[in-house]
Design a protein around this motif. Structure first.
Motif, PDB file in Angstrom:
ATOM      1  N   LEU A  24       0.625  -1.300   0.148  1.00  0.00           N
ATOM      2  CA  LEU A  24       0.047  -0.038  -0.063  1.00  0.00           C
ATOM      3  C   LEU A  24       0.849   1.312  -0.075  1.00  0.00           C
ATOM      4  O   LEU A  24       0.367   2.450  -0.446  1.00  0.00           O
ATOM      5  CB  LEU A  24      -0.881   0.010   1.266  1.00  0.00           C
ATOM      6  N   GLU A  25       2.251   1.154   0.434  1.00  0.00           N
ATOM      7  CA  GLU A  25       3.009   2.224   0.239  1.00  0.00           C
ATOM      8  C   GLU A  25       3.185   2.798  -0.933  1.00  0.00           C
ATOM      9  O   GLU A  25       3.374   3.960  -1.192  1.00  0.00           O
ATOM     10  CB  GLU A  25       4.424   1.907   0.792  1.00  0.00           C
ATOM     11  N   GLU A  26       2.976   1.979  -2.032  1.00  0.00           N
ATOM     12  CA  GLU A  26       2.964   2.142  -3.360  1.00  0.00           C
ATOM     13  C   GLU A  26       2.097   3.499  -3.934  1.00  0.00           C
ATOM     14  O   GLU A  26       2.091   4.176  -4.807  1.00  0.00           O
ATOM     15  CB  GLU A  26       2.826   1.204  -4.415  1.00  0.00           C
ATOM     16  N   ILE A  27       0.844   3.450  -3.109  1.00  0.00           N
ATOM     17  CA  ILE A  27      -0.045   4.744  -3.539  1.00  0.00           C
ATOM     18  C   ILE A  27       0.415   6.302  -3.329  1.00  0.00           C
ATOM     19  O   ILE A  27      -0.117   7.036  -3.996  1.00  0.00           O
ATOM     20  CB  ILE A  27      -1.326   4.488  -2.838  1.00  0.00           C
ATOM     21  N   TYR A  28       1.515   6.150  -2.557  1.00  0.00           N
ATOM     22  CA  TYR A  28       2.076   7.386  -2.318  1.00  0.00           C
ATOM     23  C   TYR A  28       3.513   7.638  -3.562  1.00  0.00           C
ATOM     24  O   TYR A  28       3.914   8.820  -3.309  1.00  0.00           O
ATOM     25  CB  TYR A  28       2.559   7.797  -0.894  1.00  0.00           C
ATOM     26  N   HIS A 243      -4.430  -0.066   7.597  1.00  0.00           N
ATOM     27  CA  HIS A 243      -2.876   0.012   7.272  1.00  0.00           C
ATOM     28  C   HIS A 243      -2.829   1.432   7.456  1.00  0.00           C
ATOM     29  O   HIS A 243      -3.708   2.419   7.106  1.00  0.00           O
ATOM     30  CB  HIS A 243      -2.939  -0.437   5.848  1.00  0.00           C
ATOM     31  N   PRO A 244      -1.601   1.894   7.848  1.00  0.00           N
ATOM     32  CA  PRO A 244      -1.291   3.319   8.349  1.00  0.00           C
ATOM     33  C   PRO A 244      -1.392   4.207   6.963  1.00  0.00           C
ATOM     34  O   PRO A 244      -2.025   5.353   6.881  1.00  0.00           O
ATOM     35  CB  PRO A 244       0.217   3.547   8.479  1.00  0.00           C
ATOM     36  N   ALA A 245      -1.143   3.565   5.710  1.00  0.00           N
ATOM     37  CA  ALA A 245      -1.377   4.375   4.628  1.00  0.00           C
ATOM     38  C   ALA A 245      -2.906   4.557   4.431  1.00  0.00           C
ATOM     39  O   ALA A 245      -3.080   6.001   3.814  1.00  0.00           O
ATOM     40  CB  ALA A 245      -0.900   3.508   3.376  1.00  0.00           C
ATOM     41  N   ILE A 246      -3.622   4.109   4.621  1.00  0.00           N
ATOM     42  CA  ILE A 246      -5.161   4.060   4.330  1.00  0.00           C
ATOM     43  C   ILE A 246      -5.641   5.084   5.660  1.00  0.00           C
ATOM     44  O   ILE A 246      -6.270   6.033   5.334  1.00  0.00           O
ATOM     45  CB  ILE A 246      -5.937   2.993   4.495  1.00  0.00           C
ATOM     46  N   VAL A 247      -5.118   5.001   6.780  1.00  0.00           N
ATOM     47  CA  VAL A 247      -5.360   6.058   7.784  1.00  0.00           C
ATOM     48  C   VAL A 247      -4.912   7.283   7.548  1.00  0.00           C
ATOM     49  O   VAL A 247      -5.733   8.402   7.704  1.00  0.00           O
ATOM     50  CB  VAL A 247      -4.738   5.471   9.152  1.00  0.00           C
TER      51      VAL A 247
END
Length: 457
Positions: A24-28, A243-247
């Motif tokens: 999910l880090e990829e979304i940034y 997930h922190p990325a979603i938060v």
């Protein structure tokens, strides 16, 4: 053929696309392929860097901005967001749909403004995408998706009652069998084929169950599935940590939605004899005599109507939407007080204070009137204000001076400022204008805006 996920990101195809995402880090992360799709979209505006997404998070936030601009901006330029209607965006947009749903489910309560906004945005996105598809692709996509969706149980006609209410659809447009909507061609021919001796049942099907109806029902089904998907995520939050990325995306969404909607806030009446009737802290010194008398306490006999009908409506509109009578739109409390902070911390305490000042105190022998107060604010017959119940009843508008004189004459003690006034809200707005002109307004009246701002005061 367009990808099914372009219209239905919750399809099996769409879920497979999401599974193919790495971390999910990829979304940034900067995404060159995404930018290439955007830049090479026909008629896409590229001079405005704010509308060109460099990451999947940018694309997610822009999806929300597109909806708010599309709905509210009279000068909306569709070329700013043309890439959302480039079929090449389908895979990235599918991923964005899912991370948005997760972020909204985690950050906001069920039935909140933000949840409704996302569901409505998905419906409008589907409508606009269908319109832009070539006719042959459009029919084929609708047929394939509807066939997949209708494998489930039949659809009761009541499923479309909101569309009927908006007059986008009439009950006479529907073909019903045992209360269920008939959409499938084979089902129609099997059920009604013998009824047509001089015409082809297939031809009658095309006439009665046209493309417009099928697209309306498809959009409604996908919006309902979107809402159900968010609810399923929220149901899992008790046992699964997001997930922190979603938060982080949820926090960004909160800020983006608030800022974007603030540009188009119309919850005041512009112009008029007393300028803008703006949202702001309640000024008791500007209350008309009937309201002042109610706040100070009403004796037995007139307590119920004074508190439940007169004061509840006046206080709520005076605090949240004093320009209601200058508007032609239907408004809910949460449209302005999004988190209900003002309602819970300012409006209800004042109403309850007035109820306690009654002789005898209203709730001592009439405890059910608390429920009636909640009802008059638009939250149904419940003991507490909750966003989940909003809309079960209507937000009751203030009584006119004529009705007050008729039903609550003992509260109407006219003074010189009541001249030519026909509603307590008009009195309140005029009195505030006079006080402001004379420099008499309390210093804390500078607060204007939604509950997010007010809650910090």
């Amino acid at each position: 053929m367009v990808l099914v996920s372009y219209l239905n990101p919750l399809s099996q195809e769409g879920r497979n696309i999401v599974r193919g995402l790495g971390g999910l880090e990829e979304i940034y992360s900067h995404n060159d392929d995404l930018m290439d799709i955007v830049i090479h979209t026909n008629r896409q505006t590229i001079s405005n860097q704010e509308v060109v997404p460099e990451t999947l998070v940018d694309l997610a936030l822009n999806r929300i901005k597109w909806y708010i601009e599309r709905k509210n901006n009279k000068d909306f330029n569709p070329n700013d967001y043309a890439y959302f209607f480039n079929e090449r965006i389908a895979e990235y947009d599918t991923i964005v749909f899912h991370i948005l749903a997760q972020a909204i489910a985690n950050k906001f309560r069920p039935g909140s403004r933000e949840v409704k906004l996302f569901v409505e945005s998905q419906g409008l996105m589907i409508e606009d995408r269908l319109i832009k598809l070539p006719l042959s692709e459009r029919k084929e996509a609708v047929e394939e998706i509807l066939s997949d969706l209708l494998i489930q149980d039949g659809i009761e006609w009541s499923f479309l009652k909101d569309l009927v209410a908006t007059k986008k659809l009439s009950l006479t447009d529907l073909v019903l069998q045992n209360g269920e909507i008939v959409l499938d061609r084979e089902e129609f021919v099997y059920s009604f084929g013998d009824e047509f001796s001089d015409r082809s049942p297939d031809r009658i099907y095309d006439i009665l169950i046209g493309d417009n109806l099928r697209e309306l029902i498809l959009t409604k089904l996908l919006m309902q599935n979107t809402e159900n998907y968010i609810k399923s995520i929220q149901d899992q939050l008790a046992i699964v940590e997001m997930h922190p990325a979603i938060v982080e995306l949820g926090e960004m969404l909160d800020e983006t939605i608030t800022e974007s909607l603030a540009k188009y806030s119309t919850y005041y009446a512009s112009g008029g004899a007393y300028g803008n009737m703006e949202i702001g802290k309640l000024i008791r010194e500007a209350f008309p005599p009937c309201i002042e008398n109610t706040v100070n306490g009403v004796s037995s006999g007139g307590r119920n109507d004074a508190i439940v009908l007169l004061l509840t409506s006046f206080v709520s509109y005076a605090r949240l939407y004093p320009g209601i009578f200058g508007s032609d739109r239907t408004v809910k409390v949460s449209d302005i007080d999004t988190n209900l902070n003002i309602t819970l911390n300012e409006i209800l305490p004042l109403i309850f204070e007035a109820a306690d000042n009654c002789t005898p105190p209203l709730f001592e022998d009439q405890p059910q009137e608390k429920i009636n107060i909640i009802s008059k604010l638009g939250f149904g017959m419940h003991e507490e204000v909750s966003l989940e119940n909003e809309g079960e009843t209507k937000w009751y508008t203030p009584m006119s001076c004529e009705k007050i004189k008729m039903h609550l004459p003992h509260l109407c003690k006219e003074n010189k400022d009541c001249a030519k006034i026909n509603n307590p809200l008009s009195y309140y707005s005029r009195k505030k204008w006079i006080m402001s002109k004379n420099g008499e307004l309390p210093s804390d009246d500078s607060s204007k805006g939604d509950s997010k701002t007010d809650s910090k005061e």
